[in-house]
Design a protein around this motif. Structure first.
Motif, PDB file in Angstrom:
ATOM      1  N   VAL A 136       0.846  -1.198   0.000  1.00  0.00           N
ATOM      2  CA  VAL A 136       0.000   0.000   0.000  1.00  0.00           C
ATOM      3  C   VAL A 136       0.882   1.250   0.000  1.00  0.00           C
ATOM      4  N   ARG A 137       1.874   1.271   0.869  1.00  0.00           N
ATOM      5  CA  ARG A 137       2.751   2.444   0.983  1.00  0.00           C
ATOM      6  C   ARG A 137       3.416   2.776  -0.352  1.00  0.00           C
ATOM      7  N   SER A 138       3.778   1.748  -1.115  1.00  0.00           N
ATOM      8  CA  SER A 138       4.476   1.978  -2.388  1.00  0.00           C
ATOM      9  C   SER A 138       3.566   2.641  -3.413  1.00  0.00           C
ATOM     10  N   ARG A 139       2.249   2.578  -3.205  1.00  0.00           N
ATOM     11  CA  ARG A 139       1.325   3.197  -4.150  1.00  0.00           C
ATOM     12  C   ARG A 139       0.808   4.553  -3.691  1.00  0.00           C
ATOM     13  N   VAL A 140       0.851   4.812  -2.403  1.00  0.00           N
ATOM     14  CA  VAL A 140       0.211   6.007  -1.856  1.00  0.00           C
ATOM     15  C   VAL A 140       0.837   7.297  -2.379  1.00  0.00           C
ATOM     16  N   ALA A 141       2.128   7.294  -2.658  1.00  0.00           N
ATOM     17  CA  ALA A 141       2.801   8.520  -3.096  1.00  0.00           C
ATOM     18  C   ALA A 141       2.262   9.027  -4.430  1.00  0.00           C
ATOM     19  N   LYS A 142       1.830   8.098  -5.304  1.00  0.00           N
ATOM     20  CA  LYS A 142       1.393   8.494  -6.647  1.00  0.00           C
ATOM     21  C   LYS A 142      -0.103   8.304  -6.880  1.00  0.00           C
ATOM     22  N   HIS A 143      -0.772   7.574  -5.999  1.00  0.00           N
ATOM     23  CA  HIS A 143      -2.170   7.231  -6.251  1.00  0.00           C
ATOM     24  C   HIS A 143      -3.036   7.514  -5.028  1.00  0.00           C
ATOM     25  N   GLN A 144      -4.328   7.669  -5.264  1.00  0.00           N
ATOM     26  CA  GLN A 144      -5.312   7.706  -4.177  1.00  0.00           C
ATOM     27  C   GLN A 144      -5.752   6.268  -3.922  1.00  0.00           C
ATOM     28  N   VAL A 145      -5.654   5.821  -2.665  1.00  0.00           N
ATOM     29  CA  VAL A 145      -5.835   4.403  -2.360  1.00  0.00           C
ATOM     30  C   VAL A 145      -6.861   4.213  -1.246  1.00  0.00           C
ATOM     31  N   ILE A 181      -9.677  10.137   0.586  1.00  0.00           N
ATOM     32  CA  ILE A 181      -8.634   9.738  -0.360  1.00  0.00           C
ATOM     33  C   ILE A 181      -8.145  10.949  -1.156  1.00  0.00           C
ATOM     34  N   ALA A 182      -9.017  11.927  -1.378  1.00  0.00           N
ATOM     35  CA  ALA A 182      -8.583  13.143  -2.073  1.00  0.00           C
ATOM     36  C   ALA A 182      -7.535  13.893  -1.259  1.00  0.00           C
ATOM     37  N   ALA A 183      -7.616  13.754   0.084  1.00  0.00           N
ATOM     38  CA  ALA A 183      -6.657  14.420   0.964  1.00  0.00           C
ATOM     39  C   ALA A 183      -5.422  13.569   1.237  1.00  0.00           C
ATOM     40  N   GLY A 184      -5.325  12.398   0.594  1.00  0.00           N
ATOM     41  CA  GLY A 184      -4.153  11.556   0.764  1.00  0.00           C
ATOM     42  C   GLY A 184      -4.229  10.579   1.914  1.00  0.00           C
ATOM     43  N   GLU A 185      -5.406  10.466   2.543  1.00  0.00           N
ATOM     44  CA  GLU A 185      -5.575   9.508   3.634  1.00  0.00           C
ATOM     45  C   GLU A 185      -6.084   8.188   3.066  1.00  0.00           C
ATOM     46  N   VAL A 186      -5.730   7.069   3.703  1.00  0.00           N
ATOM     47  CA  VAL A 186      -6.117   5.739   3.228  1.00  0.00           C
ATOM     48  C   VAL A 186      -7.202   5.165   4.140  1.00  0.00           C
ATOM     49  N   PRO A 187      -8.441   5.057   3.664  1.00  0.00           N
ATOM     50  CA  PRO A 187      -9.460   4.383   4.468  1.00  0.00           C
ATOM     51  C   PRO A 187      -9.232   2.874   4.427  1.00  0.00           C
ATOM     52  N   VAL A 188      -9.339   2.234   5.584  1.00  0.00           N
ATOM     53  CA  VAL A 188      -9.211   0.784   5.692  1.00  0.00           C
ATOM     54  C   VAL A 188     -10.574   0.248   6.113  1.00  0.00           C
ATOM     55  N   ILE A 189     -11.241  -0.459   5.203  1.00  0.00           N
ATOM     56  CA  ILE A 189     -12.642  -0.834   5.403  1.00  0.00           C
ATOM     57  C   ILE A 189     -12.745  -2.332   5.620  1.00  0.00           C
ATOM     58  N   THR A 190     -13.579  -2.726   6.558  1.00  0.00           N
ATOM     59  CA  THR A 190     -13.861  -4.144   6.754  1.00  0.00           C
ATOM     60  C   THR A 190     -14.572  -4.696   5.531  1.00  0.00           C
ATOM     61  N   GLY A 191     -14.058  -5.766   4.952  1.00  0.00           N
ATOM     62  CA  GLY A 191     -14.810  -6.469   3.932  1.00  0.00           C
ATOM     63  C   GLY A 191     -15.927  -7.259   4.573  1.00  0.00           C
ATOM     64  N   PHE A 192     -16.897  -7.726   3.753  1.00  0.00           N
ATOM     65  CA  PHE A 192     -17.876  -8.711   4.206  1.00  0.00           C
ATOM     66  C   PHE A 192     -18.969  -8.127   5.097  1.00  0.00           C
ATOM     67  N   ILE A 193     -18.714  -6.969   5.717  1.00  0.00           N
ATOM     68  CA  ILE A 193     -19.623  -6.418   6.727  1.00  0.00           C
ATOM     69  C   ILE A 193     -20.311  -5.175   6.201  1.00  0.00           C
ATOM     70  N   ALA A 194     -21.598  -5.052   6.535  1.00  0.00           N
ATOM     71  CA  ALA A 194     -22.347  -3.826   6.259  1.00  0.00           C
ATOM     72  C   ALA A 194     -23.301  -3.621   7.430  1.00  0.00           C
ATOM     73  N   THR A 208      -0.114   2.458   9.719  1.00  0.00           N
ATOM     74  CA  THR A 208       0.391   3.652  10.415  1.00  0.00           C
ATOM     75  C   THR A 208       1.837   3.457  10.849  1.00  0.00           C
ATOM     76  N   SER A 209       2.207   2.217  11.214  1.00  0.00           N
ATOM     77  CA  SER A 209       3.601   1.942  11.563  1.00  0.00           C
ATOM     78  C   SER A 209       4.522   2.097  10.355  1.00  0.00           C
ATOM     79  N   ALA A 210       3.941   1.888   9.156  1.00  0.00           N
ATOM     80  CA  ALA A 210       4.725   2.042   7.929  1.00  0.00           C
ATOM     81  C   ALA A 210       4.736   3.485   7.437  1.00  0.00           C
ATOM     82  N   GLY A 211       4.141   4.377   8.212  1.00  0.00           N
ATOM     83  CA  GLY A 211       4.144   5.786   7.846  1.00  0.00           C
ATOM     84  C   GLY A 211       3.017   6.204   6.930  1.00  0.00           C
ATOM     85  N   VAL A 212       1.978   5.374   6.829  1.00  0.00           N
ATOM     86  CA  VAL A 212       0.829   5.690   5.973  1.00  0.00           C
ATOM     87  C   VAL A 212      -0.281   6.293   6.832  1.00  0.00           C
ATOM     88  N   LYS A 213      -0.778   7.444   6.434  1.00  0.00           N
ATOM     89  CA  LYS A 213      -1.893   8.058   7.136  1.00  0.00           C
ATOM     90  C   LYS A 213      -3.161   7.291   6.787  1.00  0.00           C
TER      91      LYS A 213
END
Length: 458
Positions: A25-34, A176-189, A132-137
């Protein structure tokens, strides 16, 4: 570029694998919205099911053993990642829920969903920490918090798609427009009243495609432990190769015949909005995987893949009384549907005097009993015969549409190997031809088709 990255349970089996995925994920965040969607850790959903069943049955020692196993795996990962607090809170909450189920002595579908949701909730807490430990917001969300809304059919809830897409876009789009990465639970709603639901089989992939559709993603990446979709099972066809691109319709058809692919329902949001889905290998991330895209974007080819469904059986329903009698097929479907029996293939003779049905081997006797009770007793059929050891072989490819001679090539190749075909089926879409053969002949039939259509060459 907007990306949705979904990680399966094998990709998140322990703290080291979570760190590896966080680095992806970190390797993509610099160039992409993730945005990231997370499945439960490997084997956890099964452990939670066993815990819920044991609690409802009042077998306290068994329930405690399952809870201990869940604690051990998650607390080890939490200690390694430095996130013991939130994980301990969730495990204590799970313990209380299991105690409540034991006290009532009943496991309702709603309670089962509440228990199963802990797999993704725990994995999301852990993966959020890894990021967050890898430096990803990053910021963690339950599916309901992200905006996914369903009906109240617990265990196999159906998303309210338009409302979900709107709410997910409103909730996650600004992040994601602000460069933050949402981490969403799969399977659940959640229902409109906020009650936790689960999306059933393929639920985490479904979450990913819903999120991707809502955000207008450029691609959705499904990370798992395979290099992509294959032209055949390499265990039975040594020349099987990775498919670089296939269409959505081909992917759905392949999944129906047991390919290790996404559940057909999970592909719908992406297919309807033209968002490409790429299946990639977490442990070989340099590979391009398989891209599932609109049909016009897929490469040419008559047959793209060959599949074998091994554990099947055939039932033949016959009788002159079936000829011209309205509703015979409906009675067959109703009888099997009432007993929860899934039909894998159906073939009817033009004379209307016989219907062949393929079902799972484990449901064969129940299917025969249901059909005998419904059809023989009323005189709608004369005999119900069973062929217990059958394999279903299928050739899949959008290029078969309107192409002359495909069936001749399929059955010529099989006949050249001395293989007898028991029954044949082809849908009006012409996306596949499937047929039943003896169980032991299935692999050889698959190899014959793979060779006939040159699938090893690409």
């Amino acid at each position: 570029m907007k990306l949705v990255m979904k990680f399966g349970g094998s990709s998140l089996a322990d703290a080291d694998r979570m760190r590896h995925c966080a680095a992806l994920v970190r390797s993509r965040v610099a160039k992409h919205q993730v945005a990231v969607v997370v499945s439960a850790m490997d084997g956890v959903t099964e452990e939670l099911l066993a815990l819920a069943d044991a609690a409802a049955a009042g077998t306290r020692a068994v329930a405690e053993a399952h809870l201990a196993a869940l604690r051990r795996g998650h607390e080890e990962a939490a200690a390694a990642l430095g996130e013991p607090g939130r994980v301990r809170e969730l495990l204590d909450e799970l313990d209380r829920l299991a105690g409540g189920i034991a006290a009532v002595g009943e496991l309702t579908p709603r309670s089962r969903d509440a228990v199963l949701a802990f797999g993704e909730r725990l994995a999301t807490a852990l993966f959020h920490r890894a990021l967050t430990s890898a430096g990803v917001k990053a910021r963690a969300f339950d599916g309901g918090e992200a905006g996914l809304v369903t009906d109240d059919r617990f265990g196999d809830a159906e998303p309210l798609v338009e409302l979900s897409l709107y709410q997910v876009a409103e909730t996650l789009g600004p992040l994601i427009a602000a460069g933050e990465v949402p981490v969403i639970t799969g399977f659940i709603a959640a229902t409109q009243h906020g009650v936790t639901t689960t999306l059933g089989r393929g639920g985490s992939d479904y979450t990913a495609t819903l999120v991707g559709a809502a955000l207008g993603a450029d691609e959705i990446w499904i990370w798992s432990d395979v290099d992509g979709l294959m032209s055949a099972d390499p265990r039975i066809v040594p020349g099987a190769r990775r498919l670089e691109r296939i269409s959505f319709s081909e992917a759905v058809e392949m999944a129906q015949f047991g390919a290790k692919a996404m559940h057909p329902r999970a592909l719908e949001p992406a297919a309807e909005r033209g968002v490409p889905v790429r299946i990639r290998n977490t442990f070989r991330p340099e590979g391009e995987g398989t891209l599932i895209a609109r049909e016009g974007d897929a490469p040419d080819g008559i047959v793209r893949s060959v599949h074998v469904v091994h554990d099947s059986g055939m039932i033949l329903v016959t009788g002159a009384g079936m000829i011209g009698r309205v509703g015979t097929a409906a009675r067959v479907f109703e009888a099997l549907g009432e007993h929860g029996i899934n039909i894998r293939m159906i073939s009817q003779s033009a004379s209307e005097a016989a219907i062949s049905i393929a079902v799972g081997a484990g449901q064969l006797e129940a299917a025969r009993a249901a059909l005998e009770a419904r059809l023989l007793r009323t005189g709608h059929a004369r005999r119900v015969l069973v062929e217990p050891e059958v394999a279903i072989v299928a050739a899949v490819g959008a290029g078969m549409r309107g192409t002359r001679g495909v069936a001749a090539r399929v059955f010529g190749a099989v006949a050249a190997r001395g293989i007898n075909v028991i029954a044949i089926a082809q849908g009006s879409s012409e996306l596949s031809i499937s047929f039943a053969v003896g169980r032991d002949a299935g692999p050889d039939a698959a190899r014959a088709l793979h060779d006939e259509f040159g699938l090893a060459k690409g």
